[in-house]
Design an enzyme around this catalytic site. Structure first.
Site, PDB file in Angstrom:
ATOM      1  N   HIS A  59       0.806  -1.190   0.145  1.00  0.00           N
ATOM      2  CA  HIS A  59      -0.130   0.059  -0.122  1.00  0.00           C
ATOM      3  C   HIS A  59       0.952   1.211  -0.096  1.00  0.00           C
ATOM      4  CE1 HIS A  59      -3.072  -2.751   2.123  1.00  0.00           C
ATOM      5  NE2 HIS A  59      -3.731  -2.209   1.171  1.00  0.00           N
ATOM      6  N   LYS A  80     -18.598  -5.524   8.060  1.00  0.00           N
ATOM      7  CA  LYS A  80     -17.614  -6.517   8.220  1.00  0.00           C
ATOM      8  C   LYS A  80     -16.831  -5.859   9.385  1.00  0.00           C
ATOM      9  CE  LYS A  80     -13.776  -8.048   5.332  1.00  0.00           C
ATOM     10  NZ  LYS A  80     -13.198  -7.416   4.062  1.00  0.00           N
ATOM     11  N   ARG A 117      -1.862  -5.613  -8.207  1.00  0.00           N
ATOM     12  CA  ARG A 117      -0.937  -6.675  -8.058  1.00  0.00           C
ATOM     13  C   ARG A 117      -0.835  -7.678  -9.091  1.00  0.00           C
ATOM     14  NH1 ARG A 117      -3.605  -7.872  -2.274  1.00  0.00           N
ATOM     15  NH2 ARG A 117      -5.208  -7.120  -3.712  1.00  0.00           N
ATOM     16  N   SER A 126      -3.122  -7.502   3.114  1.00  0.00           N
ATOM     17  CA  SER A 126      -3.407  -7.440   4.428  1.00  0.00           C
ATOM     18  C   SER A 126      -3.656  -8.834   5.153  1.00  0.00           C
ATOM     19  CB  SER A 126      -4.476  -6.474   4.615  1.00  0.00           C
ATOM     20  OG  SER A 126      -4.128  -5.179   4.202  1.00  0.00           O
TER      21      SER A 126
HETATM   22  P1  ADP Z   1     -10.011  -3.307  -0.602  1.00  0.00           P
HETATM   23  O1  ADP Z   1     -10.525  -3.951   0.602  1.00  0.00           O
HETATM   24  O2  ADP Z   1     -10.668  -2.026  -1.013  1.00  0.00           O
HETATM   25  O3  ADP Z   1      -9.358  -4.095  -1.526  1.00  0.00           O
HETATM   26  P2  ADP Z   1      -7.256  -3.081   0.495  1.00  0.00           P
HETATM   27  O4  ADP Z   1      -6.668  -2.427   1.367  1.00  0.00           O
HETATM   28  O5  ADP Z   1      -6.959  -4.629   0.286  1.00  0.00           O
HETATM   29  O6  ADP Z   1      -8.567  -2.501   0.107  1.00  0.00           O
HETATM   30  O7  ADP Z   1      -6.651  -2.546  -0.821  1.00  0.00           O
HETATM   31  C1  ADP Z   1      -6.683  -1.120  -1.153  1.00  0.00           C
HETATM   32  C2  ADP Z   1      -5.965  -0.910  -2.638  1.00  0.00           C
HETATM   33  O8  ADP Z   1      -4.806  -1.334  -2.517  1.00  0.00           O
HETATM   34  C3  ADP Z   1      -6.544  -2.135  -3.644  1.00  0.00           C
HETATM   35  O9  ADP Z   1      -6.820  -1.194  -4.741  1.00  0.00           O
HETATM   36  C4  ADP Z   1      -5.553  -3.022  -3.552  1.00  0.00           C
HETATM   37  O10 ADP Z   1      -5.459  -3.631  -5.036  1.00  0.00           O
HETATM   38  C5  ADP Z   1      -4.328  -2.238  -3.378  1.00  0.00           C
HETATM   39  N1  ADP Z   1      -3.107  -3.208  -2.859  1.00  0.00           N
HETATM   40  C6  ADP Z   1      -3.441  -3.807  -1.821  1.00  0.00           C
HETATM   41  N2  ADP Z   1      -1.957  -4.642  -1.543  1.00  0.00           N
HETATM   42  C7  ADP Z   1      -1.385  -3.911  -2.442  1.00  0.00           C
HETATM   43  C8  ADP Z   1       0.068  -4.424  -2.726  1.00  0.00           C
HETATM   44  N3  ADP Z   1       0.561  -5.244  -2.095  1.00  0.00           N
HETATM   45  N4  ADP Z   1       0.614  -3.807  -3.788  1.00  0.00           N
HETATM   46  C9  ADP Z   1      -0.207  -2.773  -4.782  1.00  0.00           C
HETATM   47  N5  ADP Z   1      -1.458  -2.498  -4.362  1.00  0.00           N
HETATM   48  C10 ADP Z   1      -1.870  -3.280  -3.395  1.00  0.00           C
END
Ligand code: ADP
Length: 163
Positions: A18, A42, A91, A129
């Site tokens: 992130h 959630k 990703r 995450s």
């Molecule tokens: P959501 O529940 O909205 O998917 P996340 O916190 O999982 O929220 O992810 C927020 C954004 O960051 C999404 O666009 C996700 O694809 C991106 N993201 C999550 N992990 C990574 C990573 N390791 N590298 C790049 N982008 C990521």
């Protein structure tokens, strides 16, 4: 004209993946708001306050980034912020399907808001995450993929298995 962008997500917790996306976005846009979705349906691993605190500490080195939280429709929040762009990270192809659908849906709801995708660094392509929480919980090492502040919080939360 200054361009403001919103980077929304669960950030439960924020990872180096992130942070990589936020850093790149901050080089392109004048202001980036990393915003944590309050999802009443959630229950997260961390509270929204904890997630905001971890995100603030991990992003403090980037001057044009703010951390906030929101509920309700993303496009309404983006408008409230006077922003014109939604940032999302990619990703793998598996992300694309879902992200593409969300982007089309958001465009349908607000034609003047653009979704902007940033591709991750390959070294974070497997980081999420949920995998961080799971690996830590079962005693695996996550030090390379989360910032120090998140590592400490994980340690407090799952103190039985410290690596
Ligand atoms: P959501 O529940 O909205 O998917 P996340 O916190 O999982 O929220 O992810 C927020 C954004 O960051 C999404 O666009 C996700 O694809 C991106 N993201 C999550 N992990 C990574 C990573 N390791 N590298 C790049 N982008 C990521």
């Amino acid at each position: 004209m200054k361009i403001k962008a919103v980077y929304p997500g669960s950030f439960d917790p924020i990872t180096n993946g992130h942070i990589y996306i936020a850093e790149r976005a901050a080089k392109i846009f004048d202001e980036v708001i990393v915003s944590i979705l309050i999802n009443e349906r959630k229950q997260g691993a961390f509270t929204v306050e904890e997630r905001c605190e971890m995100a603030r500490e991990s992003l403090a080195h980037i001057k044009n980034i703010k951390v906030d939280s929101f509920n309700g429709l993303l496009v309404d929040y983006v408008k409230q912020c006077n922003a014109g762009v939604i940032i999302r990270g990619l990703r793998a192809m598996s992300d694309f399907e879902y992200e593409f659908q969300m982007a089309l849906m958001n465009r349908q709801l607000a034609t003047d808001i653009e979704t902007f995708f940033i591709v991750t660094d390959p070294k974070y392509s497997y980081v999420s995450s949920s995998s961080v929480r799971e690996i830590f919980h079962f005693g695996g090492t996550v030090k390379d993929v989360v910032p120090e502040t998140v590592f400490e919080k994980l340690r407090e939360r799952y103190s039985a298995c410290i690596k």
